[in-house]
Design a protein around this motif. Structure first.
Motif, PDB file in Angstrom:
ATOM      1  N   GLN A 170      -8.370  19.873  67.130  1.00 20.73           N
ATOM      2  CA  GLN A 170      -7.131  19.377  67.722  1.00 20.73           C
ATOM      3  C   GLN A 170      -5.950  20.160  67.160  1.00 20.73           C
ATOM      4  OE1 GLN A 170      -6.996  16.929  70.203  1.00 20.73           O
ATOM      5  NE2 GLN A 170      -9.178  17.411  70.133  1.00 20.73           N
ATOM      6  N   GLY A 171      -4.971  20.401  67.994  1.00 19.91           N
ATOM      7  CA  GLY A 171      -3.770  21.105  67.557  1.00 19.91           C
ATOM      8  C   GLY A 171      -3.483  22.289  68.442  1.00 19.91           C
ATOM      9  N   THR A 172      -2.221  22.513  68.735  1.00 24.11           N
ATOM     10  CA  THR A 172      -1.827  23.596  69.639  1.00 24.11           C
ATOM     11  C   THR A 172      -1.390  24.848  68.898  1.00 24.11           C
ATOM     12  OG1 THR A 172       0.413  22.682  69.721  1.00 24.11           O
ATOM     13  CG2 THR A 172      -1.125  22.031  71.457  1.00 24.11           C
ATOM     14  N   GLY A 173      -1.246  24.758  67.574  1.00 21.27           N
ATOM     15  CA  GLY A 173      -0.829  25.934  66.806  1.00 21.27           C
ATOM     16  C   GLY A 173      -2.014  26.820  66.479  1.00 21.27           C
ATOM     17  N   SER A 174      -1.729  28.032  66.003  1.00 21.05           N
ATOM     18  CA  SER A 174      -2.789  28.966  65.642  1.00 21.05           C
ATOM     19  C   SER A 174      -2.383  29.722  64.390  1.00 21.05           C
ATOM     20  CB  SER A 174      -3.045  29.947  66.796  1.00 21.05           C
ATOM     21  OG  SER A 174      -4.061  30.858  66.443  1.00 21.05           O
ATOM     22  N   ASN A 175      -3.168  29.583  63.324  1.00 24.24           N
ATOM     23  CA  ASN A 175      -2.919  30.279  62.076  1.00 24.24           C
ATOM     24  C   ASN A 175      -3.908  31.432  61.966  1.00 24.24           C
ATOM     25  OD1 ASN A 175      -3.249  30.984  59.204  1.00 24.24           O
ATOM     26  ND2 ASN A 175      -1.761  29.335  58.867  1.00 24.24           N
ATOM     27  N   THR A 176      -3.401  32.671  62.033  1.00 18.25           N
ATOM     28  CA  THR A 176      -4.275  33.841  62.055  1.00 18.25           C
ATOM     29  C   THR A 176      -5.101  33.956  60.784  1.00 18.25           C
ATOM     30  OG1 THR A 176      -2.706  35.022  63.471  1.00 18.25           O
ATOM     31  CG2 THR A 176      -4.360  36.338  62.327  1.00 18.25           C
ATOM     32  N   GLN A 177      -4.469  33.760  59.639  1.00 19.70           N
ATOM     33  CA  GLN A 177      -5.186  33.876  58.376  1.00 19.70           C
ATOM     34  C   GLN A 177      -6.297  32.835  58.281  1.00 19.70           C
ATOM     35  OE1 GLN A 177      -4.895  36.355  56.203  1.00 19.70           O
ATOM     36  NE2 GLN A 177      -6.655  35.460  55.137  1.00 19.70           N
ATOM     37  N   GLU A 178      -6.006  31.632  58.739  1.00 24.46           N
ATOM     38  CA  GLU A 178      -7.011  30.567  58.747  1.00 24.46           C
ATOM     39  C   GLU A 178      -8.184  30.945  59.640  1.00 24.46           C
ATOM     40  OE1 GLU A 178      -7.371  26.097  60.618  1.00 24.46           O
ATOM     41  OE2 GLU A 178      -5.435  26.693  59.754  1.00 24.46           O
ATOM     42  N   ALA A 179      -7.872  31.547  60.786  1.00 26.30           N
ATOM     43  CA  ALA A 179      -8.917  31.955  61.724  1.00 26.30           C
ATOM     44  C   ALA A 179      -9.775  33.073  61.145  1.00 26.30           C
ATOM     45  CB  ALA A 179      -8.287  32.398  63.040  1.00 26.30           C
ATOM     46  N   ILE A 180      -9.148  34.006  60.430  1.00 31.65           N
ATOM     47  CA  ILE A 180      -9.891  35.098  59.804  1.00 31.65           C
ATOM     48  C   ILE A 180     -10.825  34.557  58.721  1.00 31.65           C
ATOM     49  CG2 ILE A 180      -9.657  37.164  58.366  1.00 31.65           C
ATOM     50  CD1 ILE A 180      -7.102  37.819  59.924  1.00 31.65           C
ATOM     51  N   GLU A 181     -10.329  33.585  57.948  1.00 32.72           N
ATOM     52  CA  GLU A 181     -11.166  32.953  56.919  1.00 32.72           C
ATOM     53  C   GLU A 181     -12.349  32.238  57.550  1.00 32.72           C
ATOM     54  OE1 GLU A 181     -10.993  33.285  53.677  1.00 32.72           O
ATOM     55  OE2 GLU A 181      -9.288  34.654  53.948  1.00 32.72           O
TER      56      GLU A 181
ATOM     57  N   PHE B 259     -23.005  27.354  77.588  1.00 32.06           N
ATOM     58  CA  PHE B 259     -21.901  27.506  76.640  1.00 32.06           C
ATOM     59  C   PHE B 259     -20.558  27.344  77.359  1.00 32.06           C
ATOM     60  CE2 PHE B 259     -18.842  30.179  74.358  1.00 32.06           C
ATOM     61  CZ  PHE B 259     -19.037  29.795  73.032  1.00 32.06           C
ATOM     62  N   MET B 260     -20.419  28.007  78.482  1.00 28.19           N
ATOM     63  CA  MET B 260     -19.170  27.917  79.251  1.00 28.19           C
ATOM     64  C   MET B 260     -18.943  26.507  79.770  1.00 28.19           C
ATOM     65  SD  MET B 260     -18.601  31.390  81.475  1.00 28.19           S
ATOM     66  CE  MET B 260     -19.992  31.091  82.535  1.00 28.19           C
ATOM     67  N   GLN B 261     -20.000  25.913  80.310  1.00 24.17           N
ATOM     68  CA  GLN B 261     -19.866  24.560  80.873  1.00 24.17           C
ATOM     69  C   GLN B 261     -19.412  23.564  79.810  1.00 24.17           C
ATOM     70  OE1 GLN B 261     -23.325  22.095  81.968  1.00 24.17           O
ATOM     71  NE2 GLN B 261     -22.551  22.191  84.077  1.00 24.17           N
ATOM     72  N   LYS B 262     -19.953  23.704  78.616  1.00 26.79           N
ATOM     73  CA  LYS B 262     -19.598  22.789  77.534  1.00 26.79           C
ATOM     74  C   LYS B 262     -18.135  22.945  77.134  1.00 26.79           C
ATOM     75  CE  LYS B 262     -21.518  20.933  73.266  1.00 26.79           C
ATOM     76  NZ  LYS B 262     -22.585  21.041  72.263  1.00 26.79           N
ATOM     77  N   LEU B 263     -17.670  24.191  77.078  1.00 24.26           N
ATOM     78  CA  LEU B 263     -16.275  24.423  76.714  1.00 24.26           C
ATOM     79  C   LEU B 263     -15.312  23.960  77.806  1.00 24.26           C
ATOM     80  CD1 LEU B 263     -16.005  27.892  74.909  1.00 24.26           C
ATOM     81  CD2 LEU B 263     -15.932  25.620  73.924  1.00 24.26           C
ATOM     82  N   LEU B 264     -15.693  24.166  79.044  1.00 24.23           N
ATOM     83  CA  LEU B 264     -14.813  23.800  80.153  1.00 24.23           C
ATOM     84  C   LEU B 264     -14.638  22.284  80.290  1.00 24.23           C
ATOM     85  CD1 LEU B 264     -15.972  26.397  82.836  1.00 24.23           C
ATOM     86  CD2 LEU B 264     -13.792  26.362  81.620  1.00 24.23           C
ATOM     87  N   LYS B 265     -15.562  21.526  79.722  1.00 23.81           N
ATOM     88  CA  LYS B 265     -15.447  20.068  79.773  1.00 23.81           C
ATOM     89  C   LYS B 265     -14.452  19.529  78.745  1.00 23.81           C
ATOM     90  CE  LYS B 265     -20.023  19.011  81.666  1.00 23.81           C
ATOM     91  NZ  LYS B 265     -21.348  18.393  81.392  1.00 23.81           N
ATOM     92  N   VAL B 266     -14.039  20.392  77.813  1.00 25.20           N
ATOM     93  CA  VAL B 266     -13.100  19.969  76.778  1.00 25.20           C
ATOM     94  C   VAL B 266     -11.702  19.861  77.377  1.00 25.20           C
ATOM     95  CG1 VAL B 266     -12.059  20.565  74.561  1.00 25.20           C
ATOM     96  CG2 VAL B 266     -14.477  21.055  74.983  1.00 25.20           C
ATOM     97  N   GLU B 267     -10.994  18.823  77.032  1.00 27.97           N
ATOM     98  CA  GLU B 267      -9.616  18.661  77.482  1.00 27.97           C
ATOM     99  C   GLU B 267      -8.759  19.764  76.867  1.00 27.97           C
ATOM    100  OE1 GLU B 267      -6.290  17.779  79.168  1.00 27.97           O
ATOM    101  OE2 GLU B 267      -8.076  16.572  79.630  1.00 27.97           O
ATOM    102  N   ARG B 268      -8.107  20.549  77.711  1.00 31.03           N
ATOM    103  CA  ARG B 268      -7.344  21.702  77.213  1.00 31.03           C
ATOM    104  C   ARG B 268      -6.125  21.290  76.390  1.00 31.03           C
ATOM    105  NH1 ARG B 268      -6.284  25.967  81.955  1.00 31.03           N
ATOM    106  NH2 ARG B 268      -4.971  26.783  80.293  1.00 31.03           N
ATOM    107  N   LYS B 269      -5.512  20.212  76.774  1.00 30.53           N
ATOM    108  CA  LYS B 269      -4.262  19.807  76.131  1.00 30.53           C
ATOM    109  C   LYS B 269      -4.489  19.493  74.655  1.00 30.53           C
ATOM    110  CE  LYS B 269      -0.277  16.828  77.054  1.00 30.53           C
ATOM    111  NZ  LYS B 269       0.224  15.722  77.888  1.00 30.53           N
ATOM    112  N   PHE B 270      -3.605  20.022  73.802  1.00 24.83           N
ATOM    113  CA  PHE B 270      -3.653  19.784  72.353  1.00 24.83           C
ATOM    114  C   PHE B 270      -4.997  20.205  71.741  1.00 24.83           C
ATOM    115  CE2 PHE B 270      -0.978  16.244  74.061  1.00 24.83           C
ATOM    116  CZ  PHE B 270       0.240  16.839  73.753  1.00 24.83           C
ATOM    117  N   THR B 271      -5.561  21.301  72.256  1.00 26.45           N
ATOM    118  CA  THR B 271      -6.852  21.772  71.762  1.00 26.45           C
ATOM    119  C   THR B 271      -6.749  23.216  71.281  1.00 26.45           C
ATOM    120  OG1 THR B 271      -7.995  20.338  73.331  1.00 26.45           O
ATOM    121  CG2 THR B 271      -9.286  22.105  72.357  1.00 26.45           C
ATOM    122  N   ARG B 272      -7.451  23.490  70.174  1.00 27.89           N
ATOM    123  CA  ARG B 272      -7.494  24.852  69.642  1.00 27.89           C
ATOM    124  C   ARG B 272      -8.949  25.303  69.582  1.00 27.89           C
ATOM    125  NH1 ARG B 272      -4.552  25.896  64.047  1.00 27.89           N
ATOM    126  NH2 ARG B 272      -6.289  24.643  63.279  1.00 27.89           N
TER     127      ARG B 272
END
Length: 476
Positions: A130-141, A62-75
């Protein structure tokens, strides 16, 4: 001559053929060895990144798969899922078939970017967008959507077993300060405790709350170290109590604990933390009593009269025999000191006066000590405490005298308490006196004492001894 050249040519050809045969043999061996290495590497990889011989990824994969993701512009949206608030599975190896079926079902219904079985009780799930913003309500949903899609039952040993869940989630971006699976794991684990306590089994991470809790744990660790191994990290200050007609001679003192620490944390920070840890509170009370006893012993050895000192304790401390045992041991060398120790018990609704509390209070009173009620309020529960006869003094919550802000102001609530205390022959200490109007108002009550910064700030141990050496004060 021609025959010689022919023989040489034949010899070279034979040598070449032999060399080619040997090279071919070596290549086959190398290829076989290479295949064996690849096979071993694959098996090792399977062993590291999957559970046993199954196709169920574990935490490392699980960790290895996530670490391979490009951090830039990622949520990222990451969830920790407890497989049943009460454990449903006993062992991974014995129930691999059930885990595999559950894993595949969840993988199809939720379609996460990464999914892993952490152990027999937990799964990890991640979504990457994709996207650097974070919407709390969206995440809760999103969290609620995951919970809705999880299967309601699981097949274990041929039997369908209902399964409920608890889920803790957080969202972060590649630029987040908490990026990194070690930090994420700590936060998800913390949030899971809250999820298990919630009605619907969900909790979305609150970083501010998390930091406050971690800070509290850090302070508690430091407190534990000081109380257990470095009691000299604590010292006492003494706030005088006076009768309104004589502000030169303190009639009593209240011992207040202070802690020497690198961050200069005051009692308003660490005292509430102590109250949530009964064992630490008992240790702190021992330190206070030891220091009070030592000061009294110095005065007794110098043939000085003693002035009573109030020591703050909680009802929880009276619910065990620890306080009585320590006090009894402490007083063996100087039993006369007992009559100058007044235990100030904080009034609260969390613990009624059980038979054990009453028994311990009687034993402590028999040693010669007395009791006072702290934060006494104008309510029924406060007055009920007076009926047992164990308390000889009440300290009134400072909010009552706080009502007196000018020369014409009064406090009806305080007057009622004073009237009741007078009938019961109790002494009333009014704390929090901060202006002249409050002092003049208290002078109208016969059975009142006072303490507050308007009269005196707390004294250091040195100043306390200096004041006591100047005067001989009888027991009030």
């Amino acid at each position: 001559m021609n025959n010689l050249f022919l023989l040489l040519a034949v010899g070279v050809a034979v040598v070449s053929i032999v060399a080619l045969v040997r090279m071919s043999t070596l290549r086959k061996k190398d290829q076989k060895a290479l295949r064996e290495i690849k096979k071993a590497k694959s098996a090792l990889s399977k062993k590291i990144f999957y559970h046993g011989d199954s196709d169920i990824p574990n935490y490392r994969q699980f960790m290895q798969k996530l670490l391979k993701v490009e951090r830039k512009f990622t949520r990222y949206h990451i969830s920790l899922i407890k497989l049943g608030k009460q454990p449903v599975f006993d062992d991974i190896d014995e129930q691999l078939a059930s885990f595999s079926e559950l894993f595949n079902t969840i993988s199809k219904s939720c379609e996460p970017f990464a999914l892993a079985l952490y152990d027999s009780e937990y799964m990890l799930m991640a979504f990457v967008t994709q996207g650097t913003g974070s919407n709390t309500q969206e995440a809760i949903e999103k969290q609620k959507d995951i919970l809705h899609k999880l299967p309601e039952q699981v097949l274990i040993s041929g039997t369908k077993v209902p399964i409920d869940y608890a889920i803790s989630s957080l969202s972060l971006t590649g630029y987040s300060a908490i990026y990194g699976m070690d930090k994420v794991q700590r936060r998800l684990t913390y949030s899971m405790d809250h999820a298990l306590e919630s009605e619907d089994g969900t909790f979305f991470h609150n970083e501010q709350l998390y930091k406050a809790e971690m800070y509290k744990k850090h302070v508690l660790r430091k407190l534990t170290s000081s109380i257990s191994f470095n009691p000299d990290d604590f010292y006492l200050v003494f706030q005088p109590m006076y009768i309104p007609s004589d502000l030169d001679k303190p009639k009593r003192y209240e011992a207040l604990i202070r802690w020497k620490n690198h961050k200069n944390l005051g009692p308003k920070t660490f005292i509430p933390m102590l109250k949530s840890q009964p064992g630490l509170q008992e240790g702190m009370t021992e330190i206070v009593l030891n220091q009070v006893f030592s000061l009294f012993k110095v005065q007794l050895d110098s043939k000085k009269d003693l002035t009573p000192i109030h020591v703050n304790i909680t009802k929880q401390e009276l619910n065990t025999e620890h306080l009585f045992g320590h006090l009894k041991q402490l007083l063996k060398g100087a039993p006369a000191i007992a009559s100058f120790i007044i235990f100030e018990v904080e009034q609260n609704d969390t613990l009624t006066e059980s038979e054990l509390i009453k028994s311990n209070m009687r034993k402590i009173i028999n040693l010669g000590c007395r009791f006072s009620i702290d934060n006494f309020g104008n309510d029924r529960k406060s007055y009920q405490l007076l009926s047992n006869g164990y308390y000889k003094t009440i300290k009134v919550d400072k909010s009552y005298i706080g009502e007196v802000r000018d020369r014409h102001a009064t406090s009806k609530s305080l007057e009622q308490i004073m009237s009741t205390a007078k009938r019961s022959k109790l002494t009333v200490i009014v704390e929090g006196v901060e202006n002249r109007y409050q002092l003049d108002y208290i002078k109208s009550f016969e059975n009142a004492m006072l303490q507050g910064y308007y009269i005196s700030a707390p004294l250091s141990a040195h100043n306390y001894l200096s004041m006591e050496n100047k005067q001989s004060v009888t027991l009030s």
